[in-house]
Scaffold this motif. Sequence first.
Motif, mmCIF file in Angstrom:
data_model
loop_
_atom_site.group_PDB
_atom_site.id
_atom_site.type_symbol
_atom_site.label_atom_id
_atom_site.label_comp_id
_atom_site.label_asym_id
_atom_site.label_seq_id
_atom_site.Cartn_x
_atom_site.Cartn_y
_atom_site.Cartn_z
ATOM 1 N N ALA A 112 0.863 -1.207 0.023
ATOM 2 C CA ALA A 112 -0.219 0.228 -0.043
ATOM 3 C C ALA A 112 0.820 1.383 -0.037
ATOM 4 O O ALA A 112 0.601 2.185 -0.628
ATOM 5 C CB ALA A 112 -0.796 -0.136 1.274
ATOM 6 N N LEU A 113 1.945 1.119 0.775
ATOM 7 C CA LEU A 113 2.803 2.369 0.841
ATOM 8 C C LEU A 113 3.435 2.597 -0.396
ATOM 9 O O LEU A 113 3.765 3.751 -0.895
ATOM 10 C CB LEU A 113 3.734 2.239 2.166
ATOM 11 N N ALA A 114 3.927 1.450 -1.196
ATOM 12 C CA ALA A 114 4.786 1.531 -2.339
ATOM 13 C C ALA A 114 3.855 2.210 -3.407
ATOM 14 O O ALA A 114 4.353 2.862 -4.178
ATOM 15 C CB ALA A 114 5.340 0.099 -2.771
ATOM 16 N N THR A 115 2.557 1.649 -3.281
ATOM 17 C CA THR A 115 1.803 2.074 -4.386
ATOM 18 C C THR A 115 1.243 3.832 -4.218
ATOM 19 O O THR A 115 1.301 4.443 -5.057
ATOM 20 C CB THR A 115 0.266 1.355 -4.192
ATOM 21 N N LEU A 116 1.324 3.848 -3.009
ATOM 22 C CA LEU A 116 0.978 5.402 -2.751
ATOM 23 C C LEU A 116 2.417 6.068 -3.195
ATOM 24 O O LEU A 116 2.033 7.379 -3.677
ATOM 25 C CB LEU A 116 0.662 5.826 -1.087
ATOM 26 N N GLY A 117 3.610 5.803 -2.893
ATOM 27 C CA GLY A 117 4.637 6.594 -3.413
ATOM 28 C C GLY A 117 4.594 6.549 -4.823
ATOM 29 O O GLY A 117 4.873 7.604 -5.466
ATOM 30 N N LEU A 118 4.135 5.366 -5.731
ATOM 31 C CA LEU A 118 4.174 5.633 -6.969
ATOM 32 C C LEU A 118 3.205 6.631 -7.581
ATOM 33 O O LEU A 118 3.313 7.404 -8.561
ATOM 34 C CB LEU A 118 3.706 4.332 -7.630
ATOM 35 N N GLU A 119 1.805 6.708 -6.687
ATOM 36 C CA GLU A 119 0.708 7.556 -7.175
ATOM 37 C C GLU A 119 1.312 9.048 -7.020
ATOM 38 O O GLU A 119 0.927 9.939 -7.756
ATOM 39 C CB GLU A 119 -0.326 7.065 -6.606
ATOM 40 N N ILE A 120 1.917 9.155 -5.911
ATOM 41 C CA ILE A 120 2.441 10.670 -5.539
ATOM 42 C C ILE A 120 3.571 11.015 -6.486
ATOM 43 O O ILE A 120 3.295 12.181 -7.260
ATOM 44 C CB ILE A 120 3.219 10.604 -4.248
ATOM 45 N N LYS A 121 4.487 10.218 -6.970
ATOM 46 C CA LYS A 121 5.419 10.454 -7.941
ATOM 47 C C LYS A 121 4.669 10.838 -9.632
ATOM 48 O O LYS A 121 5.024 11.734 -9.964
ATOM 49 C CB LYS A 121 6.391 9.419 -8.170
ATOM 50 N N ARG A 122 3.722 9.994 -9.672
ATOM 51 C CA ARG A 122 3.147 10.367 -11.076
ATOM 52 C C ARG A 122 2.226 11.777 -10.865
ATOM 53 O O ARG A 122 2.129 12.136 -11.891
ATOM 54 C CB ARG A 122 1.995 9.135 -11.172
ATOM 55 N N SER A 123 1.763 11.817 -9.809
ATOM 56 C CA SER A 123 0.986 13.254 -9.616
ATOM 57 C C SER A 123 1.795 14.150 -9.741
ATOM 58 O O SER A 123 1.608 15.277 -10.705
ATOM 59 C CB SER A 123 0.376 13.133 -8.239
ATOM 60 N N TYR A 124 2.975 14.506 -9.280
ATOM 61 C CA TYR A 124 3.781 15.594 -9.282
ATOM 62 C C TYR A 124 4.385 15.703 -10.608
ATOM 63 O O TYR A 124 4.721 16.759 -11.117
ATOM 64 C CB TYR A 124 4.710 15.811 -8.161
ATOM 65 N N GLU A 125 4.830 14.439 -11.107
ATOM 66 C CA GLU A 125 5.370 14.678 -12.658
ATOM 67 C C GLU A 125 4.468 14.767 -13.413
ATOM 68 O O GLU A 125 4.616 15.544 -14.435
ATOM 69 C CB GLU A 125 5.707 13.164 -12.826
ATOM 70 N N ARG A 126 3.205 14.575 -13.333
ATOM 71 C CA ARG A 126 2.048 14.848 -14.143
ATOM 72 C C ARG A 126 1.856 16.427 -14.178
ATOM 73 O O ARG A 126 1.673 17.037 -15.399
ATOM 74 C CB ARG A 126 0.849 14.016 -13.790
ATOM 75 N N GLN A 127 1.907 16.974 -13.095
ATOM 76 C CA GLN A 127 1.685 18.329 -12.720
ATOM 77 C C GLN A 127 2.971 19.059 -13.209
ATOM 78 O O GLN A 127 2.771 20.404 -13.911
ATOM 79 C CB GLN A 127 1.250 18.716 -11.444
ATOM 80 N N ILE A 128 3.836 18.829 -13.068
ATOM 81 C CA ILE A 128 5.229 19.770 -13.242
ATOM 82 C C ILE A 128 5.760 19.494 -14.704
ATOM 83 O O ILE A 128 6.263 20.319 -15.249
ATOM 84 C CB ILE A 128 6.583 19.529 -12.020
ATOM 85 N N GLY A 129 5.306 18.568 -15.085
ATOM 86 C CA GLY A 129 5.653 18.137 -16.781
ATOM 87 C C GLY A 129 4.849 19.256 -17.462
ATOM 88 O O GLY A 129 5.525 19.619 -18.573
ATOM 89 N N GLY A 130 3.720 19.668 -17.190
ATOM 90 C CA GLY A 130 3.194 20.592 -17.811
ATOM 91 C C GLY A 130 3.375 22.112 -18.099
ATOM 92 O O GLY A 130 3.257 22.852 -18.703
ATOM 93 N N LYS A 131 4.549 22.222 -17.242
ATOM 94 C CA LYS A 131 5.167 23.510 -16.932
ATOM 95 C C LYS A 131 6.460 23.690 -17.813
ATOM 96 O O LYS A 131 7.173 24.594 -17.895
ATOM 97 C CB LYS A 131 5.685 23.754 -15.639
#
Length: 247
Positions: free
Chosen positions: A149-168
Motif C-alpha cells: 500500500a505504501l509503495a503504491t502510494l509512493g508511485l501515485e504521488i510520483k505520478r501526480s507531481y510529474e504529471r503536474q510539473i511536466g506541464g510547466k
Amino acid sequence: MRPTLVQRDFNGRLTKPQLPPEEAALALLTLDPEARARADGVLASRAAILDRIVRENVELIIQLYNAGQAGDRPEQLRLLGQFAAKLEPLQARGSLETELAAAIPADQTPLFRSILEEYRTALTEDLALQARSTGQRPPRPRAAAARLALATLGLEIKRSYERQIGGKAAEFERLLARLSLSPELEARIRTQVTDWAQKTKGNPTEADKRALFVSLLSQLNAEQRRTLIREALGQPESAERPAKRGE
C-alpha cells in the motif's frame, strides 16, 4: 492465455508494474468503450483529488523526493506514512479496487480481482524470499500488504507531481531564472532542453514533458529542487521561509 501481472526477471524476482496494481490489472481486461470510459472516469476523478492534495503538501513532497534521491528508504516510509494521513478525501471514496470493480461489467469483476490477488500473493512470496536471502524474518501478510500500500502510494504521488510539473516545461526560461544555477550547469541544462526540443520536433507529448522535468530535477541540489517543485506546482517559496537546519 490468462492475463497476469506476475512477471519475473532473469533472477526470478518479481517485476513490479509502473502503474498501481489496480490500474495495471484494469489494462489487462477487455472492456467495451462505455466500460472503459467509466473506469477512466474513476481514475481521472481520483487523480484530480490526489493532485490537489499534492499541491497542498508541497514541502512534504519535496522531502519525499529528496529522501528518494538519497536512497533513504526508512525516511521515505516515514514520510509516506505522514502523507497517507492526508488522504481522507480519497479514503472516503473507498479503495481504488472497489471503485474500479464497480465501474466495469460484472462478468469482468472476478478476473479483475483474481489478477490482483495473484499479484499480491506473488509479491508476498517475493518479499519473503528477499528477507530469507538476507537472514531476516519474512514479513507477515498484513505487513506485506501495508508495504504494498505504501509503495503504491509512493508511485501515485510520483505520478501526480510529474504529471503536474511536466506541464510547466513551456515556462522553462522563467523557472530556470529562479534556480541560481552555476554557469556550467545552466549551459548543460540549456543544451539538454535544446536537444529535447529538437527530438520532440516542437510538439512534445505529456510523457516527453514529464521525462524532461524529472531529468532536470535529478541534476539539481536540494534547495534548487525545492524551488523548482514549488514554482511548478504553483506554490512559490516565501522569502520569509526560515532556513532548515543543515541547509
